[in-house]
Enzyme design. Sequence first.
Site, PDB file in Angstrom:
ATOM      1  N   GLU A 117     -54.996 -51.738   1.358  1.00 60.83           N
ATOM      2  CA  GLU A 117     -55.385 -51.243   0.038  1.00 60.83           C
ATOM      3  C   GLU A 117     -54.413 -50.227  -0.551  1.00 60.83           C
ATOM      4  OE1 GLU A 117     -57.749 -52.118  -2.016  1.00 60.83           O
ATOM      5  OE2 GLU A 117     -58.630 -53.646  -0.715  1.00 60.83           O
ATOM      6  N   SER A 135    -109.328 -82.681   7.013  1.00 60.63           N
ATOM      7  CA  SER A 135    -110.165 -82.466   8.197  1.00 60.63           C
ATOM      8  C   SER A 135    -109.816 -81.201   8.964  1.00 60.63           C
ATOM      9  CB  SER A 135    -110.056 -83.676   9.136  1.00 60.63           C
ATOM     10  OG  SER A 135    -110.605 -84.824   8.509  1.00 60.63           O
TER      11      SER A 135
END
Length: 644
Positions: free
Chosen positions: A130, A394
């Site tokens: 950087e 069911s």
Amino acid sequence: MARTARPRTAAPRPRPAAPAAAPARPGPGRAAVAGSAPARAGVGRRRAWFWLRLLVLVTIWGSLALAAVLLVLVWDLPRTDLALSQTRRAGVTLEAANGAIIATSGDVHGQIVRLPALPAHLPAALLAIEDRRFYQHLGLDPIGIARAAWVNWSTGQISQGGSTLTQQLAKNLFLTPERSFRRKAQEAVMALWLEWRFSKDELLEIYLNRVYLGAGAFGMDAAARLYFGIPATRLNLWQSAVLAGLPKAPSRLNPRTAPEAAAGRAAEVLGAMVEVGTITQREATLAAESIRIPPRPSRDSGWFADWALDDLGARFPGNADLVLRTSLDLRIQAVVEQRLEALLAGPGARAGVGQGAVVVMQAETGHVRAMAGGRDYRQSQFNRATQARRQPGSAFKPFVFLTALEAGMGPGDGVADGPINLGGWRPGNGAWRSQGQITLEEALTHSVNTAAVRVLARGGGARAANATAQRFGLPGPFPRDATLALGTGEVTLLDLVAAYAPFANGGLLPEPRGLVSARADGQAVAAGRPTLLRVTTPEYAAAMRQMLESVVTRGTGRAAQPPGGRQVAGKTGTTQDFRDAWFIGFTAAPPGTGGGTLVLGVWLGNDDATPMADVRGGTLPARLFRDILETLVRPSPGAASLSR
């Protein structure tokens, strides 16, 4: 005679020569003689005076102009004292049962890290990629700007930036991402102020703790915990390279969503470290070969995260940063996701099954151990486990039969299974052949519809069965007629799974829970304790458990029985035209899954209620239940890798 004397006259003296006339000074209207020294001196004095006056005027007006420009630039800058202690959205970090981060929201910050506590290769990696001249420039780097301009011009594209690390910090702390000359000039002003206000090491430390690194994580420690599950103080070389490469494009290089791009960027960072002499080429090569971006803890745990975070503000008021430990078991979650996708992509696709949902819960506490609310969270965040209300078929019958038991019937009592006609409604029995009289246990085991309608009537009718269902945490709505015996009400999968838990733990109904513990700003806070409500007696619960075990051993749920004789209880459910298919079952938790009893619920169907091709609760849902349980008992290498 005397002679008269004549007066003497002096001899005339020679007059001295007249001096040469002095040169006349040029006066008005009289020009100096060109090229003479006095003329040149006069011209020089006038020029010096002119430039002096010009310099003074330029200095004055330039200072005024510079002051005006600075005033315009700083007029709307934020107060630095407020920006350095900026308010932010409260961060929420959601952890799995083993501490792995599964989700974040808000602005998530980790522990404040100091440079001496960090591995040296982390700041070195950041500066190498950087801002290599960070310790030489004063906040602005003309050399870096010129180099970036040359690279961008020679390549014909914007491939390199000239911003210093201090400028990036100024932008992150004080400014917006707006792209304009004015914003860039403000960035320069604030960078110079930061360099005046802080030392280089302090600036680097602030950057390491404030930089945004994707997925809501601010600072190296938060990112290290999010992506690697460790604090920043324990990062190795390649992990540091991955994090150092993120500020360029946190979203595009996110290790979770773009692992290949993140690994490629890390290799660039390692190469930059070699160029500046921080590491050797051999160290860079070994680190690059060691890069292993860990997979996301869970691809589809977003459904669980959304559910666990629901109504968070009411449960934890205030603006504190929260770290919430959940009940999610990543191993179980991985198995659920893997087996559900395999079923939907294979036999499910051939049978017209588009979606599915699975919930795994610990019966004794209500802790949800896994949740899949659909096929792919990235494509649909709708949670079919908690938000979809469907007919259970069911799978609702156990509550009808329990109502009959509480009304005085027993599992061995007889009930007719022949045809029945109620005002023109004639429920069918499918492939079941009437035997005239069967026991309650046989009626539930084989899911005989006509017998279930008669059991409903003998237990007090729809009103009594409704009351039982609501007592077990099923709010409905439910019909108030005999169709209720066939499960024509509406439930969610999560509610139905919780409602089966009392059959497994002696009649105690747990509240479904996702949160186990909580910390607010590092301090433990109450997250609530499991609540259990007695909804039936241990005796009735044991009777129902026995009947549900019979469903799996010799009834409609035989496909759910795993090999090895493991005891399983459960019930199938199928709705009209095969629009919904269910299996809800429970068994002792396999080793390594937290102990106790696990209740596992499966739903298969389509969002638009399109019928499936003869998919019943005893087919694909029961098979999925068995596959998940089998994999948990003997985890496959694939499932194990997913759970790490």
